[in-house]
Design an enzyme around this catalytic site. Structure first.
Site, mmCIF file in Angstrom:
data_model
loop_
_atom_site.group_PDB
_atom_site.id
_atom_site.type_symbol
_atom_site.label_atom_id
_atom_site.label_comp_id
_atom_site.label_asym_id
_atom_site.label_seq_id
_atom_site.Cartn_x
_atom_site.Cartn_y
_atom_site.Cartn_z
ATOM 1 N N HIS A 79 -32.927 42.008 1.932
ATOM 2 C CA HIS A 79 -32.349 41.714 3.257
ATOM 3 C C HIS A 79 -33.330 40.951 4.158
ATOM 4 O O HIS A 79 -33.349 41.149 5.382
ATOM 5 C CB HIS A 79 -31.892 42.993 3.961
ATOM 6 C CG HIS A 79 -30.810 43.722 3.242
ATOM 7 N ND1 HIS A 79 -29.474 43.532 3.515
ATOM 8 C CD2 HIS A 79 -30.847 44.638 2.244
ATOM 9 C CE1 HIS A 79 -28.744 44.309 2.734
ATOM 10 N NE2 HIS A 79 -29.555 44.985 1.948
ATOM 11 N N ASN A 152 -23.239 47.638 4.313
ATOM 12 C CA ASN A 152 -23.022 46.315 3.707
ATOM 13 C C ASN A 152 -21.598 45.856 3.955
ATOM 14 O O ASN A 152 -20.770 46.620 4.441
ATOM 15 C CB ASN A 152 -23.261 46.390 2.189
ATOM 16 C CG ASN A 152 -24.735 46.300 1.811
ATOM 17 O OD1 ASN A 152 -25.581 46.001 2.649
ATOM 18 N ND2 ASN A 152 -25.029 46.551 0.566
ATOM 19 N N HIS A 343 -32.958 52.676 9.590
ATOM 20 C CA HIS A 343 -33.262 53.784 8.668
ATOM 21 C C HIS A 343 -32.036 54.681 8.565
ATOM 22 O O HIS A 343 -31.530 55.155 9.589
ATOM 23 C CB HIS A 343 -34.467 54.555 9.218
ATOM 24 C CG HIS A 343 -34.881 55.727 8.384
ATOM 25 N ND1 HIS A 343 -34.486 55.909 7.074
ATOM 26 C CD2 HIS A 343 -35.685 56.788 8.672
ATOM 27 C CE1 HIS A 343 -35.018 57.024 6.606
ATOM 28 N NE2 HIS A 343 -35.746 57.582 7.557
HETATM 29 FE FE1 HDE Z 1 -31.216 49.105 1.588
HETATM 30 N N1 HDE Z 1 -33.143 48.699 1.992
HETATM 31 N N2 HDE Z 1 -31.747 50.199 0.007
HETATM 32 N N3 HDE Z 1 -29.257 49.371 1.053
HETATM 33 N N4 HDE Z 1 -30.621 47.983 3.099
HETATM 34 C C1 HDE Z 1 -33.601 47.916 2.973
HETATM 35 O O1 HDE Z 1 -35.359 48.431 4.418
HETATM 36 C C2 HDE Z 1 -32.989 50.658 -0.222
HETATM 37 C C3 HDE Z 1 -28.793 50.072 -0.019
HETATM 38 C C4 HDE Z 1 -29.360 47.802 3.571
HETATM 39 O O2 HDE Z 1 -31.149 44.427 8.656
HETATM 40 C C5 HDE Z 1 -35.087 47.970 3.113
HETATM 41 O O3 HDE Z 1 -36.106 47.628 6.395
HETATM 42 C C6 HDE Z 1 -32.993 51.554 -1.353
HETATM 43 C C7 HDE Z 1 -27.383 50.289 0.084
HETATM 44 C C8 HDE Z 1 -29.364 46.916 4.690
HETATM 45 O O4 HDE Z 1 -33.112 45.400 8.603
HETATM 46 C C9 HDE Z 1 -35.510 49.001 2.073
HETATM 47 C C10 HDE Z 1 -31.698 51.577 -1.795
HETATM 48 C C11 HDE Z 1 -27.011 49.669 1.247
HETATM 49 C C12 HDE Z 1 -30.693 46.581 4.888
HETATM 50 C C13 HDE Z 1 -34.185 49.373 1.453
HETATM 51 C C14 HDE Z 1 -30.934 50.737 -0.943
HETATM 52 C C15 HDE Z 1 -28.193 49.100 1.834
HETATM 53 C C16 HDE Z 1 -31.447 47.250 3.893
HETATM 54 C C17 HDE Z 1 -35.791 46.634 3.041
HETATM 55 C C18 HDE Z 1 -31.153 52.343 -2.982
HETATM 56 C C19 HDE Z 1 -25.607 49.559 1.837
HETATM 57 C C20 HDE Z 1 -31.238 45.633 5.929
HETATM 58 C C21 HDE Z 1 -36.282 46.342 4.433
HETATM 59 C C22 HDE Z 1 -31.425 53.709 -2.938
HETATM 60 C C23 HDE Z 1 -25.081 50.819 2.261
HETATM 61 C C24 HDE Z 1 -31.426 46.302 7.259
HETATM 62 C C25 HDE Z 1 -35.917 47.492 5.215
HETATM 63 C C26 HDE Z 1 -31.940 45.292 8.255
HETATM 64 C C27 HDE Z 1 -32.839 47.188 3.796
HETATM 65 C C28 HDE Z 1 -34.104 50.302 0.496
HETATM 66 C C29 HDE Z 1 -29.552 50.509 -1.161
HETATM 67 C C30 HDE Z 1 -28.137 48.378 3.063
HETATM 68 C C31 HDE Z 1 -36.534 48.554 1.060
HETATM 69 C C32 HDE Z 1 -34.192 52.264 -1.905
HETATM 70 C C33 HDE Z 1 -26.491 51.066 -0.883
HETATM 71 C C34 HDE Z 1 -28.153 46.464 5.501
HETATM 72 O O5 HDE Z 1 -36.075 50.126 2.666
#
Ligand code: HDE
Length: 726
Positions: A79, A152, A343
């Site tokens: 992202h 998402n 978060h």
């Molecule tokens: Fe994320 N995801 N994600 N994700 N995600 C990040 O956090 C993560 C997942 C989503 O505009 C990170 O600040 C793991 C699902 C959005 O700043 C990180 C898993 C969904 C955004 C991270 C998922 C998301 C992130 C990277 C699996 C939809 C951007 C930078 C367990 C429900 C937020 C950050 C923004 C961002 C981890 C799966 C949505 C690395 C470990 C499912 C919208 O922390």
């Protein structure tokens, strides 16, 4: 429930003002160093003589350059590419039956929000139009603390367990040896991973559908994906899924168009959001909830804890309970959109977690990633991340600490400060985790109820309209044609045959292979080493639904043309009345008309009016517009007919299935196009010459039909005649 509305509003405004206290305005101000020293010369370094060496003594230069050298922070691992906006959430329906969260129970309250949309895969500078899921992350600044809904635009995810996430991301990111391709899933490592991961089947259907190439952030749905929990004031809990429904409907571009836009304007979505808000066309979404009572936890043929499944709206309707309006662009991209830290663990009393194992991994990952990205544990003090509820605890120090904690002590329990800050307790609105029942042995494994990987993939595919199915098939053909390893393509064909044999057959034809009847190694290569193949074999269930209308974009509203962009192609000698009439009619509906001509400045109308030109054929392209209009005027029409870029513009708009309207005396220019040659010669009695192709002498008839056509977004049936030379 709070009753004093005015008091509440005032408090919120006051708190928002506090949030903004770091805003800098340099109007009328003198340039200074970071220490506040006024600077006389910011253009020349200090030197030993006019042609002499620069001096190490130059602290002004060193401060400026050091700051510049440290401007970049690590981009988000996923992202990284995003755009944000401020707004407000207004609750319309009191949900106190289900949750005690103040912002969901008090309908008089307006909650400030910051929203960040993003692509997942590409780096910060990558194109907005990549085939990808879009992030839809909302920070609600509630009086009870920040609630982040980090969702998402797709309601399911690739994997069921968070431990798989690093592998998924490594597979979809550019390949490690040459860092190619950028922001694209069409390469070997991604499809190698997917072909071994049957639980991704449902998500693959979504990501290959047009949902992955939205027309605008403003025209996407949003989903919280996981089941969360609501908890009411009596401590009773239920499951909940969160939804955002765009008031402008859900719309996408064509894949060829997406690729075109990626080259011509990689900032397309970012610009679109910015311009809509600047022009007062505030994007809006309804906030919806699907509520499942605790006692219905095991009622469905899928597991509520499995993030690769959605709850069909036919089974649990989405209750629209509030509206989100984005009404203010950020002042500074870095300070706000880049530094915002979402978060999943930022919740408020009344909202809690289910046991979804994907959600639980996220609860760890988001703080961890902010520590790296924002450099330390005080990221909550950055203005965009601050809670509007004041923060009091015994956490201290760390990089970039802003807060000045007074007094001697930083411990609790204490007697020195009369126990302050004291624990809230439930009566004061403190957070208490829901006492969800837990049982069982410690196990590294997954519930059998997670093993049906294909029935919702089928449900999605079967719910698509014919054009949507064609696009999905084409997307798979495109992606797998870019895969170089034949064995991966073959595994994928077998994988697809588990969803739909017709789909697998069409893709097989396209990539020049046959669909394998069986595989040498099982589909699920990611099972634990000590589990048998049978144990981890995908379970195939028959879902209770054959189709779900909400899954097809075809069922999205089609009457609203607000903010749709219409290109008016013209040159000197154009009939100004014809431009004015259509402009008036379209603008009255909220659409935006832009005149595109061979040169900038003004063109002369046939009755000597001067018409301002917005863009030229060199800087504009049909892919930036939703529809095209060609006014009459003999000279203008003759110029367009002889202008290859104008003809290309029309051909391309036709290819991408857009509405095209023209005055009957502009027919000569239309006849120079590919599709114009197919139009009947005598059109005198017709207004709609072909689906979405409208001609008339009468301005009002033309406008009415054109508005209806623009509202339909696209005329995909045109794609049956595929060979368009644009
Ligand atoms: Fe994320 N995801 N994600 N994700 N995600 C990040 O956090 C993560 C997942 C989503 O505009 C990170 O600040 C793991 C699902 C959005 O700043 C990180 C898993 C969904 C955004 C991270 C998922 C998301 C992130 C990277 C699996 C939809 C951007 C930078 C367990 C429900 C937020 C950050 C923004 C961002 C981890 C799966 C949505 C690395 C470990 C499912 C919208 O922390």
């Amino acid at each position: 429930m709070p009753t004093d509305t005015n008091n509440n509003d005032n408090q919120t405004n006051k708190k928002l003002e506090d949030l903004q206290q770091n805003i800098e305005d340099s109007t009328g101000q003198v340039l200074t160093t970071n220490q506040g020293l006024k600077v006389n010369d910011d253009q020349n370094t200090l030197k030993a003589g006019e042609r002499g060496p620069s001096l190490l003594e130059d602290f002004i230069f060193r401060e400026k350059m050091t700051h510049f050298d440290h401007e970049r922070i690590p981009e988000r691992v996923v992202h990284a590419r995003g755009a944000g906006a401020h707004g407000v959430f207004k609750l319309n329906e009191d949900l106190s039956e289900f949750t005690k969260a103040g912002f969901l129970t008090d309908t008089s309250r307006e909650t400030p929000v910051f929203v960040r949309f993003s692509t997942v895969t590409g780096s910060r500078g990558s194109t907005d139009l990549a085939r990808d899921a879009r992030g839809f992350a909302v920070k609600f600044y509630t009086d009870e603390g920040n609630f982040d809904l980090v969702g998402n635009n797709i309601p399911v995810f690739f994997i069921q367990d968070s431990i798989k996430f690093p592998d998924l991301v490594h597979a979809i990111k550019p390949e490690q040896h040459n860092e190619i391709p950028q922001a694209a899933s069409a390469h070997d490592t991604f499809w190698d991973y997917i072909s071994n991961t049957p639980e991704s089947a449902h998500m693959i259907m979504w990501i290959m559908s047009d949902r992955a190439i939205p027309r605008s952030y403003r025209m996407m749905e949003g989903f919280g994906v996981h089941s969360f929990r609501f908890v009411n004031a009596e401590g009773k809990s239920c499951f909940v899924k969160f939804h955002w429904k765009p008031l402008l409907g859900v719309h996408s571009v064509a894949w060829d168009e997406a690729q075109n836009i990626s080259g011509k304007d990689p900032d397309y979505h970012r610009r679109d959001l910015w311009e809509a808000i600047e022009s007062g066309n505030f994007p809006q979404w309804d906030f919806g909830v699907q509520i499942v009572p605790e006692e219905d936890e095991f009622k469905y043929e899928f597991d509520l804890l499995d993030a690769t499944k959605l709850i069909p709206e036919e089974l649990v309707p989405v209750r629209r309970i509030g509206t989100l309006t984005l009404n203010r662009n950020p002042d500074n991209y870095f300070a706000e959109t880049e530094q915002v830290a979402f978060h999943t663990g930022h919740v408020v009393p009344g909202i809690d977690f289910s046991n979804d194992p994907l959600l639980h991994g996220r609860l760890f990952s988001y703080t961890d990633t902010q520590l790296k990205r924002l450099g330390g544990p005080n990221f909550h003090e950055i203005p965009i991340n601050r809670s509007v509820n004041t923060v009091h605890n015994n956490q201290r120090d760390g990089h970039m600490r802003m807060q000045i904690n007074q007094g001697k002590s930083a411990h609790g329990p204490n007697a020195m400060k009369g126990g302050c800050p004291f624990q809230a307790g439930m009566m004061d609105g403190g957070f208490t985790s829901y006492a969800a029942p837990v049982e069982g042995h410690k196990i590294r494994g997954r519930s059998k109820s997670f093993f049906d990987h294909f029935s919702q993939a089928k449900l999605f595919f079967n719910s698509q309209s014919e054009p949507e199915k064609n696009h999905l098939t084409d997307a798979l053909c495109f992606e797998l044609s870019k895969v170089e390893t034949i064995a991966i393509r073959e595994r994928m064909l077998y994988f697809l045959s588990q969803v739909d044999e017709g789909l697998a057959g069409e893709v097989a034809y396209c990539v020049g292979l046959h669909v394998p009847k069986a595989l040498k190694t099982p589909l699920n290569q990611t099972k634990p080493a000590d589990a048998s193949d049978e144990e981890y074999a995908p379970v195939v269930k028959e879902g209770s639904l054959a189709k779900s209308a909400a899954l097809s974009m075809k069922n999205s509203p089609t009457s609203d043309i607000r903010t749709r962009k219409i290109a008016v192609l013209a040159a000197d000698g154009v009939n100004e009345d014809s431009i004015q009439a259509i402009k008036n009619a379209l603008e009255a509906e909220g659409a935006i008309c832009e005149v595109i001509a061979p040169r900038l400045g003004f063109i002369a109308g046939m009755n000597d009016a001067t018409i301002p030109v917005a863009k030229t054929f060199m800087t504009a392209a049909s892919v930036f517009y939703d529809a095209v209009y060609v006014p009459g005027g003999t000279n203008s029409v003759a110029t367009l007919e002889a202008e290859p870029d104008a003809i290309h513009f029309l051909n391309e708009a036709f290819k991408h299935c857009k509405a095209i309207a023209f005055d009957d005396d502009a027919l000569q220019a239309i006849k120079a196009t590919y599709f114009g040659r197919k139009l009947p010669n005598d059109n005198s009695n017709e207004t709609v010459l072909m689906e979405g192709i409208i001609m008339s002498r009468d301005a009002s008839t033309l406008a009415t039909k054109f508005i209806k056509a623009i509202g339909q977004h696209r005329f995909w049936e045109r794609e049956k005649a595929r060979k368009v030379p644009a």
